[in-house]
Enzyme design. Structure first.
Site, PDB file in Angstrom:
ATOM      1  CB  CYS A   2      21.132  39.109  62.010  1.00 45.19           C
ATOM      2  SG  CYS A   2      19.861  37.883  62.186  1.00 45.19           S
ATOM      3  NE  ARG A  27      27.331  39.399  61.317  1.00 47.08           N
ATOM      4  CZ  ARG A  27      27.773  39.786  62.506  1.00 47.08           C
ATOM      5  NH1 ARG A  27      28.967  40.306  62.625  1.00 47.08           N
ATOM      6  NH2 ARG A  27      27.038  39.664  63.580  1.00 47.08           N
ATOM      7  CD1 TRP A  74      21.697  32.389  59.040  1.00 43.39           C
ATOM      8  CD2 TRP A  74      20.879  32.073  61.098  1.00 43.39           C
ATOM      9  NE1 TRP A  74      21.922  31.080  59.392  1.00 43.39           N
ATOM     10  CE2 TRP A  74      21.431  30.855  60.641  1.00 43.39           C
ATOM     11  CE3 TRP A  74      20.305  32.110  62.366  1.00 43.39           C
ATOM     12  CZ2 TRP A  74      21.427  29.697  61.407  1.00 43.39           C
ATOM     13  CZ3 TRP A  74      20.302  30.954  63.129  1.00 43.39           C
ATOM     14  CH2 TRP A  74      20.858  29.764  62.644  1.00 43.39           C
ATOM     15  CG  ASN A 100      21.987  41.575  64.287  1.00 45.82           C
ATOM     16  OD1 ASN A 100      21.179  41.591  63.362  1.00 45.82           O
ATOM     17  ND2 ASN A 100      23.277  41.788  64.125  1.00 45.82           N
ATOM     18  N   GLY A 101      19.462  39.352  67.318  1.00 45.62           N
ATOM     19  CA  GLY A 101      19.182  38.793  68.647  1.00 45.62           C
ATOM     20  C   GLY A 101      17.773  38.231  68.699  1.00 45.62           C
ATOM     21  CD  GLU A 485      38.184  21.895  62.787  1.00 47.05           C
ATOM     22  OE1 GLU A 485      37.220  21.729  63.552  1.00 47.05           O
ATOM     23  OE2 GLU A 485      38.273  22.890  62.043  1.00 47.05           O
ATOM     24  CE  LYS A 489      36.104  23.627  59.249  1.00 48.35           C
ATOM     25  NZ  LYS A 489      36.457  24.039  60.585  1.00 48.35           N
ATOM     26  CD  GLU A 492      32.057  24.090  59.067  1.00 45.98           C
ATOM     27  OE1 GLU A 492      31.188  24.740  59.640  1.00 45.98           O
ATOM     28  OE2 GLU A 492      33.249  24.139  59.389  1.00 45.98           O
ATOM     29  CG  HIS A 508      33.791   0.168  71.589  1.00 44.92           C
ATOM     30  ND1 HIS A 508      33.690  -0.913  72.440  1.00 44.92           N
ATOM     31  CD2 HIS A 508      35.090   0.560  71.636  1.00 44.92           C
ATOM     32  CE1 HIS A 508      34.865  -1.156  72.988  1.00 44.92           C
ATOM     33  NE2 HIS A 508      35.736  -0.268  72.520  1.00 44.92           N
ATOM     34  CE  LYS A 606      34.266  33.045  60.569  1.00 44.80           C
ATOM     35  NZ  LYS A 606      34.925  31.732  60.536  1.00 44.80           N
TER      36      LYS A 606
END
Ligand code: UD1
Ligand code: M6R
Length: 611
Positions: A2, A27, A74, A100-101, A485, A489, A492, A508, A606
């Site tokens: 948010c 964001r 969000w 926000n929160g 990583e 990438k 996402e 395994h 973000k």
């Protein structure tokens, strides 16, 4: 996550707020809204979708005047729809609020409201807070400031809020607990925002609100108080360092591509003034006073989330190798709730691009409470983690806007090398061990540029595999976190399922996935070379497609691979910087070819400011 913008001044609040919301789009959000106050009348427009949808909803002639607040939401409590979008208002229509929160005790507050005949219209925790303000205002006959203060003193949870009240046509109240908020101090105008990007166009003078602080802003002044004791707090005005062009795309199609291509520069920024290759020394002003305490530590923990955790894993290998003490990297979300052995003999390093990630922030608070020395490796200057750590080192990568973290990662790995070298030297480590790394650090920006210059070599790989549903990434040692990583990438931003594994772990379990359609990315470097070549053979034997990213020049790798990308060979602890870049590029090209929203992938934010 948010985003918040507030404005009080002589400009059109609507214009400033809308422009600010656009700057906060990076964001990640699913709905947007605005509220303005003029002639003692509040107007609210909000909608599911993008800021462009909000603009379309705003009727001509509305939202005039110079006082307003806006929000990009969000969803946490309640689906993303028009009703649940912010701003929210109380039933009397006197107060509007953006938040926000998460208000954790919203259920009990909602019950209290319901017992007093107040019914909420939405599914959000935020509406409960503004309704609670309306309730207190009427019941206790409080003014605007005391209403907000009293309400917040009964809230459990996290918030960054900005509130308007119909009876106060030239006042904006902002408060923070757990969610960042900053004030922009202009000439006869004030701004409030959740980060500096909506403000920088108008003023560089910023005040960071600290935890539990409330700011009252009127036409010609601002005042900051602490919420608990209601005492006035003197705040320092700080200057934002970056320029507007750093948060714009500058000719690139996407922020992610711009940020990938900035990495030669951002690494040179991370190194600037910190490495003296002639004398083979490293200087880090941000940890200078703490070096002995760090060296005296019995254990080092590193904690972070997502990509920053991958950099942390590499960091743990670097520090353990150079310092010869136990170093453990752990997800902040696990660390914060686990019974750890952290105490005053521990150093806890927090790694974060944004410096606002809720789990990482909580982890650092816990570490402090348990007596540890806390050290931040953070990109955003003045962010919560940077401010709450005892000491730290900024990455100096500049604003990272693309949701997929790229330049922050390579900056974090670079900083771990600097910290490792500095501490190893102070510990009396042999110069022969350190000198090659320092020489490679000196050359690193140029080497990064050479990898970037061959970026198009990755494109045919993306074309070949854009339609597959699964990818496997394998590496050993320092290249295992690189594999993680690379997989993160890809998944996402292109929504292709991808897993990263230590190459030897393949046998395994994951080997069962290998068939003619399965592309496997191997990251191959000098360390463990023969072992990983055996793993490549195992995949080949089962028909898997082989993509190799390597620092080794070897004819057999050419022969075994369907695609191969060569990067320069550097010290082991720096190699990840170079091997990661082609993987960033691969994910980028795949996502673009698939028509995905590269900079704002679905469901992602973000800055993850909720746990
Ligand atoms: C600092 C200045 C830099 C200047 C240099 C000159 C800043 C941000 N940096 O860089 O502009 O060129 O001095 O000597 O003003 N910190 C934390 N936690 C973190 C990150 C940083 O506590 O997570 C603290 C550090 O301990 C330090 C300060 O923030 O006190 C600045 O850190 P950093 O930029 O890394 O320090 P320098 O490289 O010395
Ligand atoms: O701002 P932080 O570095 O603390 O963020 C941590 C993660 O949320 C972040 O790295 C996330 O995994 C990115 N989307 C990765 O590209």
């Amino acid at each position: 996550m948010c985003g918040i913008v507030g404005y009080l001044g002589n400009k059109s609040a609507k214009d400033v707020v809308i422009k600010g919301l656009k700057r906060l789009e990076y964001r990640g959000y699913d709905s947007a809204g605005i509220s303005t106050l003029q002639n003692n009348k509040l107007e609210i427009t909000k909608t599911q979708g993008k800021v462009s949808d909000l603009i379309a909803e705003i009727s001509t002639g509305t939202h005039t005047g110079g006082l307003g607040i806006g929000h990009t939401r969000w969803a946490t409590h309640g689906i993303p729809d028009n009703k649940n979008a912010h701003p929210h208002s109380d039933n009397s229509g006197k107060f509007t609020l953006v938040h926000n929160g998460i208000i954790e005790n919203y259920q009990s507050l909602k019950q209290l409201l319901s017992d007093n005949g107040i019914t909420c219209k939405t599914d959000t925790d935020t509406e409960v807070l503004v309704q609670f303000m309306g309730y207190l205002h009427q019941k206790e006959k409080l003014d605007f400031i005391d209403t907000v203060r009293l309400a917040l003193n009964q809230v459990v949870g996290a918030y960054g809020i900005v509130v308007l009240c119909e009876d106060y046509p030239d006042m904006l109240i902002a408060a923070r607990l757990g969610s960042p908020l900053l004030l922009g101090i202009g000439k006869d105008e004030f701004f409030v925002a959740s980060d500096s990007s909506p403000i920088i166009e108008y003023t560089r003078n910023i005040i960071f609100l600290d935890e539990g602080e409330l700011a009252v802003i009127t036409q010609d002044q601002y005042e900051v108080r602490n919420l608990s004791g209601n005492e006035i707090v003197t705040k320092e005005i700080e200057e934002i360092e970056y320029n507007l062009d750093e948060i714009e795309k500058g000719g690139y199609d996407h922020f992610m591509l711009k940020e990938i291509n900035e990495q030669a520069y951002t690494i040179s920024e991370a190194l600037r003034g910190r490495v003296n290759s002639e004398e083979s020394t490293v200087t880090l002003g941000g940890i200078y006073d703490w070096i002995q305490q760090i060296l005296d530590a019995k254990h080092i923990y590193i904690t972070a989330c997502g990509t920053s955790w991958h950099a942390s894993l590499i960091g743990s290998y670097i520090l353990e190798e150079l310092l010869n003490i136990p170093v453990k990297a752990e997800y902040a979300s696990e660390f914060r709730y686990r019974e750890t052995a952290v105490n005053s003999d521990s150093v806890v390093i927090c790694v974060s691009q944004s410096g606002e990630t809720a789990d990482t922030l909580a982890a650092i608070r816990k570490a402090r409470e348990q007596g540890a020395l806390t050290l931040g490796i953070v990109n955003v200057v003045g962010s919560s983690i940077a401010r709450e750590t005892h000491c730290g080192v900024y990455i100096h990568a500049g604003p990272e806007i693309g949701v997929a973290s790229t330049k922050a990662f390579t900056g974090q790995v670079t900083i771990f090398n600097l910290i490792g070298i500095l501490l190893a030297q102070k510990k009396g480590c042999n110069l022969e061990k350190i000198k090659p790394i320092i020489d490679d650090l000196d050359a690193l920006p140029g080497l990064v540029q050479s990898v970037l210059d061959q970026g198009n070599e990755v494109f045919p790989i993306a074309e070949d595999f854009m339609d597959v549903e699964n990818f496997l990434y394998l590496g050993r040692g320092y290249q295992f976190p690189v594999a993680l990583e690379g997989a993160l990438k890809l998944k996402e931003i292109s929504y292709i399922h991808a897993e990263g594994y230590p190459a030897a772990e393949m046998k395994h379990g994951p080997i069962a996935l290998i068939d003619d359609d399965m592309p496997v990315v191997f990251v191959v470097t000098a360390r463990g070379y023969n072992k990983i070549v055996s793993n490549i053979q195992e995949v080949r034997a089962r028909g898997g497609k082989i993509i190799i990213i390597t620092s080794e020049e070897n004819a057999e790798l050419q022969e075994y691979s369907d695609h191969i990308i060569q990067v320069p060979d550097v010290s082991h602890c720096l190699q990840a910087v170079l091997t990661t870049i082609p993987l960033q590029m691969l994910a980028y090209h795949m996502a673009v070819l698939k028509g995905c929203d590269v900079d704002m992938p679905r469901n992602l934010a973000k800055s993850v400011t909720v746990e």
